[in-house]
Write an enzyme that holds these catalytic residues in place. Structure first.
Site, PDB file in Angstrom:
ATOM      1  N   CYS A 126     -19.196 -59.740  16.918  1.00 37.40           N
ATOM      2  CA  CYS A 126     -17.964 -60.360  16.405  1.00 37.40           C
ATOM      3  C   CYS A 126     -17.423 -61.452  17.335  1.00 37.40           C
ATOM      4  O   CYS A 126     -16.989 -62.512  16.869  1.00 37.40           O
ATOM      5  CB  CYS A 126     -16.898 -59.295  16.167  1.00 37.40           C
ATOM      6  N   HIS A 238      -9.953 -60.823  17.329  1.00 38.69           N
ATOM      7  CA  HIS A 238     -10.276 -61.139  18.723  1.00 38.69           C
ATOM      8  C   HIS A 238      -9.761 -62.541  19.044  1.00 38.69           C
ATOM      9  O   HIS A 238      -9.798 -63.438  18.187  1.00 38.69           O
ATOM     10  CB  HIS A 238     -11.791 -61.139  18.944  1.00 38.69           C
TER      11      HIS A 238
END
Ligand SMILES: NC(=O)c1ccc[n+]([C@@H]2O[C@H](COP(=O)([O-])OP(=O)(O)OC[C@H]3O[C@@H](n4cnc5c(N)ncnc54)[C@H](OP(=O)(O)O)[C@@H]3O)[C@@H](O)[C@H]2O)c1
Length: 335
Positions: A126, A238
């Site tokens: 990710c 994130h």
């Protein structure tokens, strides 16, 4: 079109279902697969309840495409077996660096899909996915020499259990109770932990090495990348502070235009209070948001960026479904 999802009850599996619900892909049969613990329970998809199958007994020949989202160990044990009967799109790290397995972000390196040898396609980590999406259009124009990245990663990147634990720990701290850490090496609530995945002998963590190796495989082997990956008490999305050194000089206005025009990127950079993206705003959105675009005046051709994206969507589910869409569009039926 018959589709199976291994790990359908997890964070990424459930996001894949959400993405499939929104897409126009017509699905004839959907098979949801998880551990024996979940077998027999039901998940709703497009208004219909679907029973969860036990992975141990699942017949992969039922599905043309199978998404794996149940961790590296499960992919290691089951993906190659599944790939004999179904085209596998794997979310784990297990096959990512296998030279016979393409590591794909459809808007970045779709041509690598011509190199499917094991009937398995890997989805990147990710933190790599959002980074590479922002860097690809800049690399095409200015050629990246070196990247220094520091990540601020949400707890959902570790799965559903760490997400629940952040809430439990936060409640314990607020209630002045003892904090227990089960899924983290230290307390995560009101804290930051500079450790994601296991340590290697040279002191880097596997998460940091994944960023280096995957960026090279997807974008360009010549790019040098050093990373520090940090877990923070954020649920979803994130964030990354990125320093880039280009071979060629650039003008900031051009950088903005190039980023804003690239599929999947959105520039939010107002240089004023609140004029930048944060994890909460990125959660649930498909785009990779880029803010704080500045020249690094300490090096030649240096640039600083702040990149934020939903790790479950952009970094996993959405990318996996977009790989499937690309294959379907190309009439690829597997080997
Ligand atoms: N989270 C992210 O941001 C992210 C991003 C990119 C890639 N990934 C990767 O995607 C994968 C899944 O991550 P996640 O965050 O969704 O994890 P998760 O929330 O912990 O979900 C794990 C899933 O795997 C299933 N599972 C566990 N053991 C199993 C077994 N023995 N047999 C069959 N199924 C089993 C679970 O089923 P039960 O509910 O039955 O236990 C659940 O559906 C991992 O490889 C991860 O590295 C995650």
């Amino acid at each position: 079109m018959n589709i199976a999802i291994v790990g359908a009850t997890g964070n990424v599996g459930r996001k894949i279902l959400e993405v499939l619900e929104k897409k126009e892909l017509s699905i004839d049969n959907l098979y949801l697969v998880a551990s024996s613990k979940s077998a027999g329970t039901k998940i709703e998809f497009k208004g219909k309840k679907h029973e969860i199958f036990d992975l141990k007994d699942f017949d992969f020949s039922k599905a043309r495409i199978t998404f794996f989202a149940a961790g590296g160990k499960i992919s290691e044990t089951f993906a190659e077996k599944a790939a004999k009967k179904s085209l596998v799109i794997d979310n784990s790290s297990f096959f990512r660096m296998d030279p016979d397995v393409p590591l794909i972000i459809p808007q970045v390196n779709p041509d690598d899909l011509n190199n499917i040898k094991k009937n398995i396609i890997a989805n990147p980590n990710c933190s790599t996915a959002q980074l590479v999406i922002a860097l690809k259009p800049l690399h095409d124009v200015y050629k990246i020499k070196r990247i220094v990245v520091s990540t601020y990663q949400s707890v959902s990147g570790g799965g559903k259990a760490p997400m629940d634990e952040l809430i439990e720990q936060t409640k314990s701290v607020l209630d002045s109770k003892k904090v227990e850490s089960k899924n983290f090496t230290k307390q995560i609530a009101f804290n930051a932990i500079p450790h994601i995945d296991v340590f290697s002998d040279d002191g880097y963590t596997k998460e940091e090495l994944k960023m280096t190796h995957e960026t090279k495989k997807i974008l360009d082997e010549k790019i040098e990348l050093t990373a520090t990956c940090v877990r923070i008490p954020v649920s979803i999305s994130h964030s990354e502070a990125v320093n880039i050194e280009f071979e060629k000089p650039f003008v900031l206005g051009e950088i903005r235009k190039i980023l804003d025009n690239f599929e999947g990127c959105k520039v939010i950079d107002e240089r004023s209070d609140g004029g930048y993206s944060t994890p909460i705003e990125a959660a649930g959105k498909d785009e990779t948001f880029i803010s704080r675009i500045r020249e690094d005046k300490t090096i030649k051709n240096g640039l600083n960026l702040w990149i934020v994206s939903d790790n479950l969507l952009r970094g996993a589910a959405l990318n996996a479904v977009e790989i499937a869409e690309t294959l379907i569009k190309n009439d690829y039926y597997g080997k």
